[in-house]
Design a protein around this motif. Structure first.
Motif, PDB file in Angstrom:
ATOM      1  N   LEU A  85      30.976 -90.134  91.380  1.00 52.62           N
ATOM      2  CA  LEU A  85      30.864 -90.350  90.392  1.00 52.62           C
ATOM      3  C   LEU A  85      30.462 -87.959  90.633  1.00 52.62           C
ATOM      4  O   LEU A  85      29.620 -87.771  89.471  1.00 52.62           O
ATOM      5  N   ALA A  86      30.573 -88.074  91.572  1.00 54.64           N
ATOM      6  CA  ALA A  86      30.299 -85.973  91.663  1.00 54.64           C
ATOM      7  C   ALA A  86      31.164 -85.680  90.439  1.00 54.64           C
ATOM      8  O   ALA A  86      30.240 -84.370  90.644  1.00 54.64           O
ATOM      9  N   VAL A  87      32.738 -85.793  90.433  1.00 57.88           N
ATOM     10  CA  VAL A  87      32.933 -85.104  89.100  1.00 57.88           C
ATOM     11  C   VAL A  87      32.108 -85.070  87.618  1.00 57.88           C
ATOM     12  O   VAL A  87      32.521 -83.985  87.629  1.00 57.88           O
ATOM     13  N   ALA A  88      31.444 -86.415  87.482  1.00 58.29           N
ATOM     14  CA  ALA A  88      31.441 -86.569  86.661  1.00 58.29           C
ATOM     15  C   ALA A  88      29.945 -85.659  86.745  1.00 58.29           C
ATOM     16  O   ALA A  88      29.568 -84.811  85.377  1.00 58.29           O
ATOM     17  N   TYR A  89      28.838 -85.867  87.664  1.00 60.23           N
ATOM     18  CA  TYR A  89      27.142 -85.092  87.529  1.00 60.23           C
ATOM     19  C   TYR A  89      27.730 -83.607  87.620  1.00 60.23           C
ATOM     20  O   TYR A  89      27.252 -83.152  86.838  1.00 60.23           O
ATOM     21  N   ALA A 133      34.454 -91.430  84.713  1.00 65.65           N
ATOM     22  CA  ALA A 133      32.657 -91.762  84.797  1.00 65.65           C
ATOM     23  C   ALA A 133      32.548 -91.089  83.546  1.00 65.65           C
ATOM     24  O   ALA A 133      32.971 -89.989  83.540  1.00 65.65           O
ATOM     25  N   VAL A 134      31.100 -91.033  83.474  1.00 64.86           N
ATOM     26  CA  VAL A 134      30.365 -90.175  81.935  1.00 64.86           C
ATOM     27  C   VAL A 134      29.096 -89.527  83.095  1.00 64.86           C
ATOM     28  O   VAL A 134      28.081 -90.917  83.276  1.00 64.86           O
ATOM     29  N   ALA A 135      28.975 -88.687  82.650  1.00 65.31           N
ATOM     30  CA  ALA A 135      27.450 -88.366  83.043  1.00 65.31           C
ATOM     31  C   ALA A 135      26.626 -87.517  82.180  1.00 65.31           C
ATOM     32  O   ALA A 135      27.669 -86.344  81.692  1.00 65.31           O
ATOM     33  N   PHE A 136      25.347 -87.355  82.199  1.00 63.84           N
ATOM     34  CA  PHE A 136      24.974 -86.703  80.884  1.00 63.84           C
ATOM     35  C   PHE A 136      23.265 -85.960  81.358  1.00 63.84           C
ATOM     36  O   PHE A 136      22.895 -86.298  82.321  1.00 63.84           O
ATOM     37  N   VAL A 159      31.025 -81.887  75.335  1.00 65.58           N
ATOM     38  CA  VAL A 159      31.537 -82.653  76.156  1.00 65.58           C
ATOM     39  C   VAL A 159      32.285 -81.358  77.414  1.00 65.58           C
ATOM     40  O   VAL A 159      33.114 -80.891  76.673  1.00 65.58           O
ATOM     41  N   VAL A 160      32.179 -81.784  78.459  1.00 64.13           N
ATOM     42  CA  VAL A 160      32.682 -81.549  79.391  1.00 64.13           C
ATOM     43  C   VAL A 160      34.150 -82.202  79.699  1.00 64.13           C
ATOM     44  O   VAL A 160      33.033 -83.332  80.546  1.00 64.13           O
ATOM     45  N   LEU A 161      35.268 -82.322  79.483  1.00 63.99           N
ATOM     46  CA  LEU A 161      36.245 -83.197  80.630  1.00 63.99           C
ATOM     47  C   LEU A 161      36.724 -82.391  81.427  1.00 63.99           C
ATOM     48  O   LEU A 161      36.885 -81.724  81.530  1.00 63.99           O
ATOM     49  N   THR A 162      37.010 -83.253  82.631  1.00 63.34           N
ATOM     50  CA  THR A 162      37.760 -82.741  83.903  1.00 63.34           C
ATOM     51  C   THR A 162      38.783 -83.245  84.033  1.00 63.34           C
ATOM     52  O   THR A 162      39.536 -84.383  83.464  1.00 63.34           O
ATOM     53  N   VAL A 163      40.152 -82.638  84.519  1.00 68.32           N
ATOM     54  CA  VAL A 163      41.452 -82.159  85.256  1.00 68.32           C
ATOM     55  C   VAL A 163      41.301 -81.852  86.088  1.00 68.32           C
ATOM     56  O   VAL A 163      41.116 -81.099  86.486  1.00 68.32           O
ATOM     57  N   GLY A 168      29.236 -85.050  80.839  1.00 65.37           N
ATOM     58  CA  GLY A 168      30.859 -85.339  81.666  1.00 65.37           C
ATOM     59  C   GLY A 168      31.396 -85.740  81.479  1.00 65.37           C
ATOM     60  O   GLY A 168      30.706 -87.246  81.531  1.00 65.37           O
ATOM     61  N   ILE A 169      32.604 -85.544  81.336  1.00 71.17           N
ATOM     62  CA  ILE A 169      33.497 -86.826  81.324  1.00 71.17           C
ATOM     63  C   ILE A 169      34.539 -86.580  82.674  1.00 71.17           C
ATOM     64  O   ILE A 169      35.363 -85.806  82.358  1.00 71.17           O
ATOM     65  N   ASP A 170      34.296 -87.604  83.499  1.00 70.93           N
ATOM     66  CA  ASP A 170      35.617 -87.321  84.528  1.00 70.93           C
ATOM     67  C   ASP A 170      36.893 -88.324  84.234  1.00 70.93           C
ATOM     68  O   ASP A 170      36.613 -89.529  84.037  1.00 70.93           O
TER      69      ASP A 170
END
Length: 920
Positions: free
Chosen positions: A427-431, A23-26, A162-166, A14-16
């Motif tokens: 980090l919440a959005v990346a998580y 930020a990045v989480a996986f 990859v999940v990219l947020t908008v 996940g990439i915010d």
């Protein structure tokens, strides 16, 4: 949605991609428990120092040549060091803002600029290499990819899901540009997820449900990050096996209101504390970045009681005499709380006045009161009173701001929701994005709700009015297709067509195929879709084909629209036009040109007959008689011809361009009518197609090039349609002319210019050339500066009186503080406009053109980067008063406002068609 067998990557990532921080989480799908882990991104934190941090600041810095030692910018995967992103970019760029690109994500959603243009850093330093918002986003994502690949060489990021947020409020162009940035950064396997949903996925992962939460209740996700305020409403439903499920039922409108606004508010406050003197743009840029640092310090838990903001000395130098200002924590929190979370009452709506924050060219929300946007959002969705609220974004790192919002809403609405616990807001959005990647594989609970808004397609009706057809309903899930099988549309072929699109976040019950009036209150215009459909087999006399429309919400979260030939097997995909997105800030009711009443087909046909006859090579006559003939034939004054009629006549005129070869009279006649019918080159459906076809004849030049009348009409033609030309076209058109003028004006007195650059313009033609050059607003600022210097040298030269009126008019347009149609990134620097204004006043030329040009050069905008210093504007006002200028010109210089219709005509050079307006 993909099947499990189709998804085989080891990690879901996940990439915010944030405005201020990314930020990045996986999640490692091969480990038990599927724990979401933050990925620390290696980056430069100081010259020669690389560290891994939980986030990558979304800042891009281009060092000057020799600014750093080569090895100082070396990364574990690269030694090039041509640019820097992350912590070092943010910290070092705070002192050198002219080389720092910021807020790229906000620019991606800016509907008032060409989002593909290289415009960052905004008001960048001289000779700095500018990049587009998409390119900046690409570089952040590419840095993340390199960092990941360095840490996981056996599992490169390009092969992971990859999940990219908008933001939930991103329009389709912003979404498409985000996808392009990711793919260009080497991330082909991705999908998009709305940031408020990602925040809720992060909460669900940790808590699953709140104590006492039950079916029928609802949650408001209030997400305020660095650039946007995003509001989302989620309802609780019955799930499987006596569990709860969640459905997203509403999202708010796009609001550029976030951390950037807080920085600006603090900067204005500091400026007032320093005595109220308006800081220079250079010092102001430093102050805004320092305020960003102070805000982040003072909003942290256990923050210090105060911080010191250091500023460079007044003037251009940043060495010696620096100033410092103390900012108390309580003082800053009070300012931000009262400014952004003021008291509100039920029914209060945001003000529509223009925002005072214009320093960085972004269309910030007109009202800073977040509380009023929240109350309006809840009112628009059934006066909702959600049972729970989830805070997300850096704004809510401060308990004071969280409590203030809850207190105001409780007082205004009698509403006291339960606050859902959220850890690590940064980090919440990346998580949550990583968790969504896991959910897509069939594990965990998925938030349903699909498409956030309802989409509509504008269609013409037999009565000449435009209606809308519901194209995609709110709630449509990814991967679903909608067929408007019960509606057949007639599509013009081999002619330009434009499909207006609208969206609504409040009309959530309209069904696909519903024919509806365009509701200006609830439907917002989107970037239109433009195309020319060419039928493969030309059928004589066939001008239309019957088509049906189907649309699809793709698995990655973007929209596709298709036309299918009824009874045939051909279909065409309609592409969103990023260039057209620059028109979406206009309110629906201002789009009068495309709805300027019915056009009687008999008028079109009558005019077409006159045009065919007048441009017949076998006939002759007065060059300008054609417009008079059309007035007589239609019984209408040319100033009353609506754009729809003019564009139809242009389409009749375009195929007759070969008549220009026959005689000078026919060529001047053709150019005169074609330019008049297509002016100002934009503003009406499919104008870019028309201008594109007109551009094809540019390479042929003037057929009767020895005839000055034809040459003058040639320049008039391009001046009239200049607003529809691209930057590259304007550069190509102006290049040879600027070279000619340079050889004439900059040559030492008494010397003849080189033969190959010999100057051939006569008086009348010179005037039209100047007017054309003044109309090319998309030229880069550097070329405009060269043009302005040529003009003033010409005007200051003793005896250079020919074409003076046109030259002065052109100077005003070239140095205008508010462009008529061009983007703000091509506006001439304020210090150059100031110099030109002073030189213009020294000419002792008190014509109307001089007064009008001086107004353009010194007009007030409220943007310190464009405005002349107060002292110089006072000089301009004094000159205008001395030379009896109108009170209206004085008002524009003193206070600034939009030009009225007559002033727009003067700025354009002649009357505009009814219903078409310039931006300024």
């Amino acid at each position: 949605m993909k099947n499990d067998s189709e998804i085989s990557s080891r990690f879901v990532v996940g990439i915010d991609l944030g405005t201020t921080n990314s930020a990045v989480a996986f999640i490692d799908m091969e480990q038990e428990g599927f724990e979401a882990t933050v990925f620390p991104v290696h980056q430069l934190v100081a010259p020669g120092t690389v560290e891994a941090r939980d986030s990558l600041p979304s800042f891009h810095y281009e060092p000057a040549k020799g600014e750093f030692e080569a090895e100082a910018l070396t990364l574990p995967w690269s030694s090039e060091g041509k640019s820097v992103v992350g912590v070092l970019a943010r910290e070092h760029g705070a002192a050198v803002p002219g080389r720092l690109a910021v807020s790229a994500k906000s620019w991606l959603s800016h509907g008032g600029v060409d989002r593909n243009a290289a415009l960052l850093p905004w008001h960048g330093a001289e000779r700095v290499h500018k990049i587009s918002p998409g390119e900046a986003s690409r570089r952040y994502l590419e840095h993340i990819r390199h960092a990941w690949d360095h840490a996981h060489p056996e599992q490169p990021l390009a092969e992971q899901d990859v999940v990219l947020t908008v933001p939930a409020s991103f329009d389709e162009v912003a979404r498409e540009l985000t996808v392009d940035a990711a793919r260009n950064a080497g991330l082909p396997k991705l999908c998009l997820l709305e940031e408020p949903q990602a925040a809720f996925y992060a909460w669900m992962r940790e808590h699953r449900q709140a104590e006492g939460m039950q079916t029928g209740q609802s949650i408001l996700v209030c997400d305020i990050g660095g650039g946007t305020t995003d509001l989302t409403l989620i309802e609780v439903e019955d799930g499987k096996d006596e569990t709860l499920a969640y459905r997203r039922v509403a999202v708010g409108e796009h609001l550029l209101l976030g951390g950037d606004n807080l920085d600006l508010a603090l900067a204005h406050h500091i400026e007032e504390k320093m005595g109220g003197e308006k800081l220079s743009p250079a010092v102001w840029s430093v102050l805004v970045r320092r305020c960003q640092q102070a805000k982040e310090t003072l909003l942290q838990p256990n923050a210090p009681e105060n911080c010191t903001i250091h500023l460079p000395a007044r003037g251009r130098s940043v060495v010696g005499g620096s100033r410092q200002v103390e900012l108390e924590r309580d003082e800053a929190l009070r300012l931000l709380a009262e400014g952004f979370l003021p008291e509100a009452a039920e029914g209060d709506k945001p003000e529509l006045r223009q925002s005072g924050f214009q320093e960085f060219g972004l269309p910030y929300a007109p009202d800073a009161a977040i509380t009023r946007y929240v109350t309006t959002f809840l009112a628009e969705h059934g006066n909702a009173r959600p049972d729970y609220i989830l805070f997300n974004g850096g704004f809510f790192e401060s308990a004071v701001l969280r409590d203030r919002l809850l207190s105001v809403l409780a007082k205004a609405l009698g509403w006291e929701p339960h606050v859902l616990r959220a850890d690590r807001l940064d980090l919440a959005v990346a998580y949550g994005a990583a968790e969504y990647g896991r959910v897509r594989r069939g594990q965990g609970t998925r938030i349903t709700g699909g498409l956030a808004r309802t989409y509509y397609l504008g269609v013409g009706q037999d009565n000449g009015e435009t209606a809308s057809v519901c194209l995609l309903p709110a709630g449509l899930e990814e991967g679903e297709t909608v067929e408007l099988a019960d509606r057949t549309f007639q599509l013009q072929i081999r002619k330009p067509v434009e499909f207006p699109l609208y969206t609504s976040s409040t009309r959530t019950t309209d069904k696909p195929g519903d024919l509806l009036a365009i509701d200006e209150e609830s439907m917002r215009p989107m970037p239109s879709i433009k195309t020319v459909v060419n039928s493969g087999k030309k059928k004589k006399g066939a001008e239309t084909i019957n088509v049906q429309v189907h649309a699809r919400l793709t698995e990655i979260g973007t929209i596709e629209v298709w036309l299918a030939e009824k009874g045939g097997n051909r279909e065409w995909r309609l592409q969103f036009d990023a260039r057209a997105a620059t028109q979406t800030e206009r309110a629906v009711e201002e789009d009068t040109a495309n709805r300027a009443g019915l056009v009687d087909e008999s008028l079109v046909e009558t005019g077409a007959a006159v045009i065919q006859s007048a441009l017949d090579p076998k006939r002759t006559g007065e060059p300008n008689a054609l417009l008079k003939q059309l007035e007589a034939a239609t019984g209408m004054d040319r100033g009353d011809w609506p754009p729809a009629l003019l564009r139809r006549w242009f389409e009749e005129t375009l195929p007759l361009a070969t008549c220009r070869q026959a005689s000078a009279v026919l060529e001047s006649r053709w150019l005169n009518l074609a330019g008049y019918a297509l002016r100002p080159g934009y503003g009406f459906a499919a104008d870019d197609w028309r201008v594109g076809n007109a551009w094809l004849m540019k390479q042929d030049g003037v057929a009767n090039h020895r005839n000055e009348m034809c040459r003058a009409e040639w320049w008039i033609f391009w001046r009239r349609i200049a607003g529809g030309l691209t930057e590259n076209q304007q550069v190509e058109l102006s290049g040879p002319i600027i070279k000619m003028w340079s050889s004439r004006i900059l040559n030492p007195a008494g010397q003849k210019p080189p033969k190959q650059n010999s100057f051939q313009f006569g008086d009348h033609e010179s005037a039209e050339v100047w007017r054309l050059l003044g109309s090319l607003e998309r030229l880069p600022a550097t070329k405009k500066v060269l043009l302005g210097e040529l003009l003033l040298t010409w005007l200051e030269r003793k005896g250079a009186k020919i074409s003076n009126g046109a030259a002065v008019w052109a100077l005003g347009r070239i140095g205008a503080r508010v462009p008529a149609y061009g983007p703000l990134n091509t506006v001439v620097p304020a210090e150059k406009a100031e110099e030109w204004a002073l030189r213009l006043m020294a000419l002792r030329d008190a014509t109307k053109e001089s007064a009008f040009a001086l107004m353009h050069l010194s007009r007030c905008t409220g943007d310190r980067y464009r405005d002349l210093p107060e002292e110089s504007r006072e000089k301009a006002l004094a000159w205008l008063k001395e030379h009896k200028a109108s009170e209206r010109l004085l008002e524009l210089v003193r206070d600034g406002s939009l030009l009225d219709a007559e002033e727009q005509d003067r700025a354009f050079g002649e009357a505009l068609p009814p219903g078409l307006h310039l931006a300024g």
